[in-house]
Design an enzyme around this catalytic site. Structure first.
Site, PDB file in Angstrom:
ATOM      1  N   TYR A 144       0.866  -1.187   0.000  1.00 19.35           N
ATOM      2  CA  TYR A 144       0.000   0.000   0.000  1.00 19.35           C
ATOM      3  C   TYR A 144       0.893   1.224   0.000  1.00 19.35           C
ATOM      4  CZ  TYR A 144      -2.908   3.796   1.672  1.00 19.35           C
ATOM      5  OH  TYR A 144      -3.540   5.007   1.785  1.00 19.35           O
ATOM      6  N   GLU A 165      -3.464   7.623  -3.856  1.00 20.22           N
ATOM      7  CA  GLU A 165      -3.274   6.297  -3.266  1.00 20.22           C
ATOM      8  C   GLU A 165      -3.068   5.239  -4.334  1.00 20.22           C
ATOM      9  OE1 GLU A 165      -5.832   5.002   0.356  1.00 20.22           O
ATOM     10  OE2 GLU A 165      -6.764   4.082  -1.385  1.00 20.22           O
TER      11      GLU A 165
END
Lengths: 291, 378
Positions: free
Chosen positions: B101, B189
């Site tokens: 992530y 993101e």
């Protein structure tokens, strides 16, 4: 006494020739605030409501020695106006502008602090020490001098609470609107500290709302360092997660920043939280009587 | 403002971030053609402003163009968290060994931008942060110097990424930070950022949310708004300069000020009702704004009563009242209205409204109580 603004306030208005700047200059003068100068680049030499206008903040400072600046400049130009005031050494800058990009405020926040200057706002109604000085856009007539300090993230909701206090015969020392944006110059904790040290303030009202964790930080600070009674109100019990509720900072994200969390934090710090704005006045009366 | 995955991926790609390029399709037929063009296995992904696409069945693997067409016909038109899927992204299926992530957000408490990374990629990062906080590593960017190379490397080393892969990871992290800053984003993101079988980095999902307050200086990004995804009433409100959020209740609200709007909604709930919306008309309360607000509120079929709560402040009460009356002449309102009006010259304002046959009350508590009762008796 009061905090931040009083009879000694000498006010500069940045953006004084604009619609908002001009209107609120007049309103502040009518309330009794001493407005000593205005700034609008290119409008130097003019007068607005009898106030001399300068091209730069530095010139206005040299000629009139203001100690507070009121920034009523549109969002694209407001960060520059704040920094101009900070560089000219004005110790308190109040910015009412709504809609400044938050990343712009990250830089401005740190730059202003590095210069040892206090910024209030942006996106705030300003502040008022009733009977002494008004540096903001709030209606003056709803206030009355007295022992209660108010600090809030909101505008009209603060007026609502002030009005309830005034109608209940409870006056205010200073009412401070810190602003509804995610990054603001002055936090709840900063203002609580000032009220704690202000001899005139006997009780404090804190008006918070969903989003961020400033209320939680305030609750922790109250628990450790505030001996004066505090009454709270939190707006947004019914706000859905993930949606921005008007204020850029009023959003529950990642399950954090809910009203329930903030109310629990206050209650754990011994701060009674009103369910309705009008109830704030009842709770303040109770805590004042207990003293 | 939310961007779609394909829009975010296109922006990330411009910054040199290796993204899994795909083709957007609006029909199953287009999805089949996209799969033919890409060749091999593909993934068909719903493009909709809602989380949890995978769990909802909005992401499917397809072995060939026929399967891609079938997957798209299942996904298109699907409802995910109340939003209808109108587009899919068809992208090559990528074989990978590990998922990470990588995200950039504003840390409000620190008043700084923070870059976050985790070796638990591909899942809900908020859940990871709650349950295993040690699995998420963070570096705060300096407000003046930005996010530095050593900070990006430190993230990689703390995640145990092998030395030969650190440089590539750090470059992506720094570029993601740069995208965030350049676009006035509130979120940028990559989840997951994968290490492929041939040991290269690739962004398999791209997400971006933009700061509405920054859009004025990015007209190109403002144009990316998908108006099909907007609630039509929220769209009308946005164009009228009104803050409006649609909710599920029956009491419509028209208030000046964001904090007071929330407090008004809370009061409705306190008296046993449910607010139909958040609505802040902003300062001034001009007849035009009030009329736009009224139109928006009455257009919601769930609304059974309307509560107007105006703290006039500097604006004179009689001016607000005139604005309200003008607006009420313009808009056909068929549900009861309870008006609460306070401010300078409130008595004059009240008289004007009462003479026109409207109920005007003094406190917002009373107004909320009455509006709730009116909604229930409808």
């Amino acid at each position: 006494m009061a905090i931040l603004v009083d009879e000694s306030t000498r006010l500069l208005v940045q953006g004084i020739t604009g619609r908002e700047g001009s209107f609120h200059t007049q309103q502040m003068i009518e309330y009794g605030t001493r407005v000593v100068a205005g700034v609008t680049p290119g409008a130097g030499g003019r007068e607005v409501h009898g106030v001399p206008v300068f091209d730069t903040v530095a010139e206005a400072v040299a000629a009139t020695q203001p100690n507070v600046s009121f920034v009523a400049v549109p969002a694209p130009f407001a960060p520059d106006a704040i920094l101009e005031a900070a560089d000219a050494g004005i110790p308190l800058i109040v910015c009412i502008t709504e809609g400044i990009p938050v990343l712009e405020m990250v830089r401005v926040y740190h730059a202003v602090r590095a210069r040892g200057v206090r910024l209030l706002g942006p996106n705030c109604p300003g502040l008022i020490s009733p009977g002494k000085a008004k540096v903001g856009i709030m209606p003056g007539f709803i206030h009355t001098p007295g022992p209660v300090g108010i600090v809030s993230r909101s505008g009209t909701l603060t007026y609502e609470v002030v009005w309830a206090l005034t109608r209940a015969g409870i006056g205010q020392s200073t009412a401070v609107g810190i602003g509804g944006d995610p990054v603001i110059g002055t936090s709840f904790v900063d203002v609580l500290e000032m009220f704690q040290h202000d001899p005139e303030t006997q009780a404090i009202v804190l008006i918070g709302e969903i989003g961020g964790a400033d209320e939680e930080a305030a609750a922790e600070y109250i628990r450790r360092s505030v001996t004066k009674p505090v009454v709270g109100f939190i707006a947004g019990r019914t706000a859905p997660p993930g949606r921005r509720m008007g204020h850029a900072g009023a959003i529950i994200s990642g399950g954090r920043g809910t009203a329930a969390e903030k109310i629990a934090a206050f209650e754990a710090a011994g701060v009674p939280v009103a369910e309705r704005p009008a109830q704030v006045a009842e709770l303040v009366r109770q805590v004042l009587e207990r003293r | 403002m939310d961007l779609h995955e394909y829009q975010a991926a296109e922006i990330f790609g411009r910054y040199g971030i290796p993204v899994n390029r795909g083709i957007v399709a609006r029909t199953p037929e287009e999805a089949r053609q996209a799969a033919e063009q890409l060749g091999g296995r593909v993934v068909v992904k719903a493009q909709v402003h809602a989380g949890g696409r995978g769990k909802a069945g909005g992401i499917r693997l397809a072995n060939d163009p026929a399967e891609a067409e079938a997957a798209a016909s299942q996904i298109l038109g699907m409802e995910i968290r109340g939003r209808t899927v109108r587009k899919v992204l068809v992208a090559p299926a990528v074989a990978f060994d590990r998922e990470y992530y990588l995200g950039v957000v504003l840390d409000r408490d620190a008043r700084r931008i923070v870059v976050m990374a985790s070796s638990a990629g591909g899942v809900d990062i908020e859940e990871v942060a709650r349950e295993r906080p040690e699995a998420v590593v963070r570096e705060h960017a300096d407000p003046f110097l930005g996010f530095l190379d050593y900070q990006a490397r430190r993230l990689a080393f703390r995640l145990g990424i092998e030395p030969d892969l650190v440089r590539g990871f750090a470059a992506i992290a720094r570029q993601l930070y740069q995208v965030y800053v350049d676009c006035d984003a509130s979120l940028a993101e990559i989840n997951p950022l994968v290490l492929t079988r041939d040991r290269t980095w690739m962004a398999l999902d791209s997400k971006m949310v933009l700061d509405d307050n920054g859009l004025f200086r990015h007209p190109d990004l403002a144009d990316l708004r998908d108006t099909e995804e907007e609630d039509p009433l929220e769209r009308e409100a946005r164009l009228a300069g009104i803050s409006f959020v649609r909710l599920d209740g029956t009491v419509g609200c028209i208030v000046n000020g964001a904090g007071l709007s929330m407090a008004t909604m809370d009061a409705i709930k306190l008296y046993g009702g449910e607010p139909a919306n958040f609505l802040d008309i902003g300062g001034g309360a001009s007849a035009q704004r009030v009329a736009a607000a009224l139109r928006i509120v009455v257009a919601d079929p769930n609304v059974r009563s309307i509560l107007v709560n105006i703290f006039g402040g500097i604006t004179r009460g009689d001016v607000v009242a005139q604005g309200l009356l003008e607006a009420l002449r313009e808009v056909d309102v068929r549900v009861p209205i309870v008006i609460r009006l306070v401010g300078t010259r409130q008595e004059e304002g009240r008289r004007l409204l009462e003479d026109a046959g409207f109920t005007v009350v003094d406190t917002m508590e009373e107004a909320a109580e009455r509006a709730v009762a009116a909604a229930k008796s409808q």
